[in-house]
Design an enzyme around this catalytic site. Structure first.
Site, PDB file in Angstrom:
ATOM      1  N   GLY A 191     -44.583  17.870 -10.742  1.00  0.00           N
ATOM      2  CA  GLY A 191     -43.837  18.978 -10.155  1.00  0.00           C
ATOM      3  C   GLY A 191     -44.658  20.244 -10.315  1.00  0.00           C
ATOM      4  O   GLY A 191     -45.260  20.764  -9.383  1.00  0.00           O
ATOM      5  N   GLU A 228     -45.535  11.708 -10.651  1.00  0.00           N
ATOM      6  CA  GLU A 228     -44.315  12.436 -10.273  1.00  0.00           C
ATOM      7  C   GLU A 228     -44.478  13.876 -10.701  1.00  0.00           C
ATOM      8  O   GLU A 228     -43.674  14.418 -11.442  1.00  0.00           O
ATOM      9  CB  GLU A 228     -43.120  11.897 -11.068  1.00  0.00           C
ATOM     10  CG  GLU A 228     -42.308  10.843 -10.419  1.00  0.00           C
ATOM     11  CD  GLU A 228     -41.270  10.279 -11.393  1.00  0.00           C
ATOM     12  OE1 GLU A 228     -40.717   9.236 -11.068  1.00  0.00           O
ATOM     13  OE2 GLU A 228     -41.024  10.876 -12.466  1.00  0.00           O
ATOM     14  N   ARG A 242     -37.678  31.152 -16.643  1.00  0.00           N
ATOM     15  CA  ARG A 242     -38.518  30.613 -17.723  1.00  0.00           C
ATOM     16  C   ARG A 242     -38.800  31.610 -18.859  1.00  0.00           C
ATOM     17  O   ARG A 242     -38.699  31.233 -20.028  1.00  0.00           O
ATOM     18  CB  ARG A 242     -39.821  30.030 -17.162  1.00  0.00           C
ATOM     19  CG  ARG A 242     -39.576  28.850 -16.210  1.00  0.00           C
ATOM     20  CD  ARG A 242     -40.871  28.188 -15.751  1.00  0.00           C
ATOM     21  NE  ARG A 242     -41.479  27.411 -16.806  1.00  0.00           N
ATOM     22  CZ  ARG A 242     -42.519  27.804 -17.511  1.00  0.00           C
ATOM     23  NH1 ARG A 242     -43.116  28.948 -17.248  1.00  0.00           N
ATOM     24  NH2 ARG A 242     -42.989  27.053 -18.478  1.00  0.00           N
ATOM     25  N   CYS A 278     -27.224  41.912 -17.653  1.00  0.00           N
ATOM     26  CA  CYS A 278     -26.637  42.369 -18.918  1.00  0.00           C
ATOM     27  C   CYS A 278     -26.854  41.303 -19.981  1.00  0.00           C
ATOM     28  O   CYS A 278     -25.904  40.705 -20.511  1.00  0.00           O
ATOM     29  CB  CYS A 278     -25.149  42.662 -18.733  1.00  0.00           C
ATOM     30  SG  CYS A 278     -24.881  43.914 -17.495  1.00  0.00           S
ATOM     31  N   GLU A 279     -28.095  41.010 -20.224  1.00  0.00           N
ATOM     32  CA  GLU A 279     -28.542  40.009 -21.196  1.00  0.00           C
ATOM     33  C   GLU A 279     -29.867  40.527 -21.711  1.00  0.00           C
ATOM     34  O   GLU A 279     -30.779  40.775 -20.916  1.00  0.00           O
ATOM     35  CB  GLU A 279     -28.809  38.668 -20.500  1.00  0.00           C
ATOM     36  CG  GLU A 279     -27.654  37.721 -20.401  1.00  0.00           C
ATOM     37  CD  GLU A 279     -27.181  37.188 -21.731  1.00  0.00           C
ATOM     38  OE1 GLU A 279     -28.003  37.086 -22.656  1.00  0.00           O
ATOM     39  OE2 GLU A 279     -25.984  36.880 -21.830  1.00  0.00           O
ATOM     40  N   GLY A 336     -45.750  16.165 -16.117  1.00  0.00           N
ATOM     41  CA  GLY A 336     -46.265  16.609 -17.405  1.00  0.00           C
ATOM     42  C   GLY A 336     -47.662  17.189 -17.399  1.00  0.00           C
ATOM     43  O   GLY A 336     -48.075  17.782 -18.394  1.00  0.00           O
TER      44      GLY A 336
HETATM   45  C1  LIG Z   1     -39.109  17.155 -14.305  1.00  0.00           C
HETATM   46  C2  LIG Z   1     -39.612  15.794 -14.034  1.00  0.00           C
HETATM   47  C3  LIG Z   1     -40.888  15.603 -13.473  1.00  0.00           C
HETATM   48  C4  LIG Z   1     -41.831  16.739 -13.183  1.00  0.00           C
HETATM   49  O1  LIG Z   1     -42.222  17.406 -14.325  1.00  0.00           O
HETATM   50  P1  LIG Z   1     -43.383  18.525 -14.289  1.00  0.00           P
HETATM   51  O2  LIG Z   1     -43.405  19.051 -15.677  1.00  0.00           O
HETATM   52  O3  LIG Z   1     -42.933  19.538 -13.301  1.00  0.00           O
HETATM   53  O4  LIG Z   1     -44.625  17.851 -13.886  1.00  0.00           O
HETATM   54  C5  LIG Z   1     -41.280  14.312 -13.205  1.00  0.00           C
HETATM   55  N1  LIG Z   1     -40.472  13.258 -13.450  1.00  0.00           N
HETATM   56  C6  LIG Z   1     -39.248  13.399 -13.974  1.00  0.00           C
HETATM   57  C7  LIG Z   1     -38.405  12.192 -14.198  1.00  0.00           C
HETATM   58  C8  LIG Z   1     -38.785  14.671 -14.286  1.00  0.00           C
HETATM   59  O5  LIG Z   1     -37.561  14.814 -14.831  1.00  0.00           O
END
Ligand SMILES: *Cc1c(COP(=O)(O)O)cnc(C)c1O
Length: 419
Positions: free
Chosen positions: A279, A277, A315, A346-347, A235
């Site tokens: 990403g 966690e 996105r 084609c969108e 997040g």
């Molecule tokens: C998608 C997800 C993340 C990573 O989210 P980001 O927005 O990329 O930081 C972490 N934990 C869980 C359980 C997720 O589903």
């Protein structure tokens, strides 16, 4: 100003060997960023980032993060298998999913992953599926309602809707879950929550931490469970737009530390490990989609057609998300042309940019679409028979390594059962 991490001569040389479109990642940027995160949480001896595999499930990238000390956060059978193939097991894997089928719990357990339960009913299902409750277990919390930060006249800095999210347990369920899991043999507990996505605020993690730390102290008092770790999940966002300010990870780490000192230490819980966690934050800015201008069209608007499409980066089409575009070699030219930059699906939503002011684009110009290093390639699909592109790594020594080849029509046909 957003600056690409490659130069035009570098890109032209790469494009000679690997036809556009392709995703390109920046090893030096990934490593520096991972080290900044680690430094920001160095005050917590148990700190660990479990990279959210779904953001970029590419072993050539995962290995860099593993090398920087990260673990992996998996959410499906295939992601668990990917972690296994990368040689990762045990406490280096966090398994966080919902609607979990038996085979996924089985593999997670076989690999020794830390399992994060999404729902109260998962407890009995896990026990039936693997015949035991692991000594280390985590539960996902959803406080409901709306989550807001920094209310001002201009609105909220961060706002999200946990009450509308399918994830996690209610507060009373969390207490019941801990009691039940303890009675079934669990010894080390974790709490996990993901309350807002792509936040641009140094207060998101500290505010979330405060909520989870208080919840942890309550749960310990109510149930006597030993809470070993608190997982702030993902997040933390990145500035997709050039006028947005980036998060300061050192300030975020310091804010979490203050909440820790305020809430956990007085509760006699100064040994709790902090997990993340992330990403997007780990990779988005360190990957880009490289594409070439192949067509021009003037009708009611001015269109630039490129050889990438939403199948390579979904996105913008899916969320209307902004991705900055640099026309390579024209970084300093005035942005005096307004274009829609479009792919060939084609969108009609297959547009990387709408009414974007850019320098004059010429046929064959290379375009860098920024911040595609996370939730970019991974969200790709094969609609219209468009195939997923290659992924390339720009290494620290300046050389380029292919870490995934482009799909071929044979890949597209591979699953068809011909008569
Ligand atoms: C998608 C997800 C993340 C990573 O989210 P980001 O927005 O990329 O930081 C972490 N934990 C869980 C359980 C997720 O589903």
């Amino acid at each position: 100003m957003k600056k690409p991490f490659v130069t035009l001569p570098q890109l032209e040389a790469i494009a000679q060997q690997y036809p556009t479109p392709f995703h390109l990642y920046h090893e030096a940027g990934i490593r520096e960023n991972a080290r900044r995160l680690k430094a920001a949480f160095a005050w917590n001896p148990g700190f660990r980032e479990y990279f959210a595999v779904k953001a970029t499930p590419t072993p050539g990238i995962l290995k860099i993060l593993l090398d920087e000390g990260c673990g992996l956060d998996c959410s499906s059978l295939t992601e668990l298998m990917l972690a296994q193939r990368c040689g990762v097991s045990g406490g280096n894997i966090m398994f966080s999913a919902n609607n979990v089928p038996a085979e996924e719990f089985q593999l997670a357990h076989r690999l020794g992953a830390v399992i994060n339960l999404d729902d109260f009913t998962d407890i009995d299902f896990l026990q039936e599926t693997i015949g035991t409750i692991p000594e280390t277990i985590s539960c996902r919390y959803n406080p409901g309602g709306t989550f807001t930060l920094g209310a001002s006249n201009e609105g909220f800095q961060v706002m999200d809707n946990p009450g509308q999210a399918k994830y996690g347990m209610t507060r009373p369920q969390l207490t019941e879950a801990f009691r039940r899991l303890k009675a079934m043999g669990a010894k080390r507990f974790g709490i996990h929550a993901f309350l807002a996505s792509n936040t641009l605020s140094n207060d998101y993690y500290p505010t979330l931490a405060h909520i989870l730390f208080q919840t942890a102290a309550e749960l310990k008092a109510e149930t006597g469970c030993h809470i070993a770790f608190i997982n702030l999940s993902g997040g933390v966002g990145i500035p997709y737009k050039p006028d947005q300010a980036a998060n300061d990870i050192a300030a975020i780490g310091e804010g979490v530390r203050r909440a820790y000192e305020e809430v956990l230490v007085p509760a006699g819980m100064g040994d709790v490990a902090i997990y993340t966690e992330l990403g997007r934050y780990m990779l988005a800015p360190y990957g880009c989609l490289v594409t070439r201008a192949t067509h021009f069209k003037h009708t009611y608007k001015e269109y630039v057609g490129v050889d990438a499409c939403a199948a390579n980066l979904m996105r913008p089409a899916m969320y209307g998300a902004y991705h900055h575009i640099t026309v390579m070699g024209k970084e300093d030219a005035p942005c005096d042309h307004m274009y829609d930059v479009v792919g060939g699906l084609c969108e009609n939503n297959d547009k990387f940019a709408i009414d974007r002011m850019l320098p004059r684009i010429d046929l064959g110009d290379l375009l860098v679409i920024h911040d595609a290093g996370a939730h970019g390639f991974s969200m790709g699909y094969q609609y219209n028979g468009r195939l997923r592109s290659a992924e390339l790594l720009l290494r620290e020594d300046g050389s380029v390594k292919a870490i995934r080849r482009a799909e071929t029509p044979e890949d597209y046909f591979a699953t068809i059962l011909w008569d």
